[in-house]
Write a protein that holds these residues in place. Sequence first.
Motif, mmCIF file in Angstrom:
data_model
loop_
_atom_site.group_PDB
_atom_site.id
_atom_site.type_symbol
_atom_site.label_atom_id
_atom_site.label_comp_id
_atom_site.label_asym_id
_atom_site.label_seq_id
_atom_site.Cartn_x
_atom_site.Cartn_y
_atom_site.Cartn_z
ATOM 1 N N ALA A 103 0.833 -1.198 0.000
ATOM 2 C CA ALA A 103 0.000 0.000 0.000
ATOM 3 C C ALA A 103 0.875 1.258 0.000
ATOM 4 N N ALA A 104 1.977 1.223 0.740
ATOM 5 C CA ALA A 104 2.882 2.372 0.771
ATOM 6 C C ALA A 104 3.518 2.597 -0.598
ATOM 7 N N GLU A 105 3.919 1.512 -1.266
ATOM 8 C CA GLU A 105 4.500 1.630 -2.604
ATOM 9 C C GLU A 105 3.483 2.216 -3.583
ATOM 10 N N SER A 106 2.254 1.728 -3.520
ATOM 11 C CA SER A 106 1.212 2.215 -4.422
ATOM 12 C C SER A 106 0.930 3.696 -4.194
ATOM 13 N N THR A 107 0.949 4.106 -2.943
ATOM 14 C CA THR A 107 0.712 5.516 -2.627
ATOM 15 C C THR A 107 1.803 6.397 -3.222
ATOM 16 N N LEU A 108 3.061 5.962 -3.107
ATOM 17 C CA LEU A 108 4.168 6.734 -3.668
ATOM 18 C C LEU A 108 4.038 6.866 -5.181
ATOM 19 N N VAL A 109 3.611 5.785 -5.832
ATOM 20 C CA VAL A 109 3.444 5.829 -7.280
ATOM 21 C C VAL A 109 2.370 6.846 -7.662
ATOM 22 N N HIS A 110 1.253 6.812 -6.978
ATOM 23 C CA HIS A 110 0.143 7.712 -7.311
ATOM 24 C C HIS A 110 0.449 9.167 -6.963
ATOM 25 N N LEU A 111 1.352 9.391 -6.017
ATOM 26 C CA LEU A 111 1.709 10.748 -5.633
ATOM 27 C C LEU A 111 2.838 11.327 -6.482
ATOM 28 N N SER A 112 3.288 10.584 -7.461
ATOM 29 C CA SER A 112 4.377 11.062 -8.317
ATOM 30 C C SER A 112 3.959 12.309 -9.073
ATOM 31 N N ALA A 113 4.942 13.172 -9.321
ATOM 32 C CA ALA A 113 4.652 14.456 -9.960
ATOM 33 C C ALA A 113 4.279 14.310 -11.430
ATOM 34 N N ASP A 114 4.885 13.339 -12.119
ATOM 35 C CA ASP A 114 4.612 13.162 -13.552
ATOM 36 C C ASP A 114 4.828 11.708 -13.932
ATOM 37 N N ASP A 115 4.626 11.399 -15.222
ATOM 38 C CA ASP A 115 4.750 10.013 -15.690
ATOM 39 C C ASP A 115 6.180 9.495 -15.580
ATOM 40 N N ALA A 116 7.157 10.356 -15.772
ATOM 41 C CA ALA A 116 8.550 9.917 -15.681
ATOM 42 C C ALA A 116 8.865 9.439 -14.263
ATOM 43 N N GLU A 117 8.483 10.219 -13.291
ATOM 44 C CA GLU A 117 8.724 9.826 -11.891
ATOM 45 C C GLU A 117 7.903 8.600 -11.522
ATOM 46 N N ARG A 118 6.670 8.536 -12.019
ATOM 47 C CA ARG A 118 5.820 7.380 -11.744
ATOM 48 C C ARG A 118 6.433 6.114 -12.337
ATOM 49 N N GLY A 119 6.979 6.236 -13.543
ATOM 50 C CA GLY A 119 7.612 5.076 -14.166
ATOM 51 C C GLY A 119 8.833 4.604 -13.394
ATOM 52 N N GLU A 120 9.638 5.528 -12.906
ATOM 53 C CA GLU A 120 10.822 5.156 -12.131
ATOM 54 C C GLU A 120 10.434 4.426 -10.848
ATOM 55 N N ARG A 121 9.377 4.874 -10.212
ATOM 56 C CA ARG A 121 8.945 4.220 -8.982
ATOM 57 C C ARG A 121 8.358 2.840 -9.254
ATOM 58 N N GLU A 122 7.716 2.681 -10.386
ATOM 59 C CA GLU A 122 7.209 1.354 -10.738
ATOM 60 C C GLU A 122 8.364 0.390 -11.021
ATOM 61 N N LEU A 123 9.423 0.873 -11.636
ATOM 62 C CA LEU A 123 10.592 0.019 -11.856
ATOM 63 C C LEU A 123 11.261 -0.328 -10.524
ATOM 64 N N ALA A 124 11.257 0.615 -9.597
ATOM 65 C CA ALA A 124 11.794 0.327 -8.265
ATOM 66 C C ALA A 124 10.968 -0.761 -7.580
ATOM 67 N N SER A 125 9.658 -0.735 -7.777
ATOM 68 C CA SER A 125 8.797 -1.785 -7.220
ATOM 69 C C SER A 125 9.108 -3.130 -7.861
ATOM 70 N N ALA A 126 9.389 -3.137 -9.166
ATOM 71 C CA ALA A 126 9.742 -4.382 -9.846
ATOM 72 C C ALA A 126 11.044 -4.963 -9.275
ATOM 73 N N GLU A 127 11.994 -4.118 -8.982
ATOM 74 C CA GLU A 127 13.239 -4.588 -8.370
ATOM 75 C C GLU A 127 12.973 -5.198 -6.994
ATOM 76 N N THR A 128 12.067 -4.584 -6.250
ATOM 77 C CA THR A 128 11.709 -5.109 -4.933
ATOM 78 C C THR A 128 11.047 -6.472 -5.055
ATOM 79 N N ARG A 129 10.178 -6.656 -6.076
ATOM 80 C CA ARG A 129 9.531 -7.948 -6.269
ATOM 81 C C ARG A 129 10.567 -9.032 -6.593
ATOM 82 N N ALA A 130 11.582 -8.696 -7.357
ATOM 83 C CA ALA A 130 12.624 -9.671 -7.687
ATOM 84 C C ALA A 130 13.348 -10.128 -6.418
ATOM 85 N N LYS A 131 13.647 -9.205 -5.533
ATOM 86 C CA LYS A 131 14.302 -9.575 -4.277
ATOM 87 C C LYS A 131 13.383 -10.426 -3.410
ATOM 88 N N GLU A 132 12.094 -10.145 -3.453
ATOM 89 C CA GLU A 132 11.142 -10.939 -2.669
ATOM 90 C C GLU A 132 11.054 -12.360 -3.204
#
Length: 215
Positions: A103-132
Amino acid sequence: MSRARRRRELVIERLTELRDPSLGGGPEPAFRERLREDLVSGRLLLSAPGEERAPGPARPPVRRRRPPLSQLATFGLAGVMVIAAFATYQAVPGDTLYPLKRAAESTLVHLSADDAERGERELASAETRAKEVASLLGSSTDSPLVGETLKDMEDSTRSGISRLTRTQPRSSKIKKFAQKQRDVVEPMLDQLNEAQKGQAAGYLDYIEGLVAPAR
């Protein structure tokens, strides 16, 4: 005539009245001696009629200190919040705090200033899923959570790449992300079952196209 002199005369007049026999006898000698000593030393302060004492200097406001118990409670609460945040960050699929982490990750994505920042945060989430996924493989390869986490990793990757290629098509972040993910996912293949291995292989094929130089 000074005020001090006037006060002394008033006291002398009062003593004279007290010595008058018509008043039923004067004061005791001991009382007169104590009164004389008080006048000499300045301990007895008498004000003339209509005269007011000058107000003394105002006392500075007293700052109330917080009780030690309240301070300990505040520090304790802060410590609990830090520990809870750390535990949430370390949570993996299946843990009690994992939904809060997502939920915290999703909130950060939705609070992103623009699509570029939102995309970077989604890629960061993908990296986290790989570690999980790597963490889950250390406990059980047959857990359905492995397949679910692999799918979440791919969904976040595709969404993030789509946003970045639309806003920053030549960004070097895309290639760096793909290389990093390949190094994390490839070693997992030997630990996955057939269905999970198919998911991981399809993901690797997708990100390999991101690493390859454009023609």
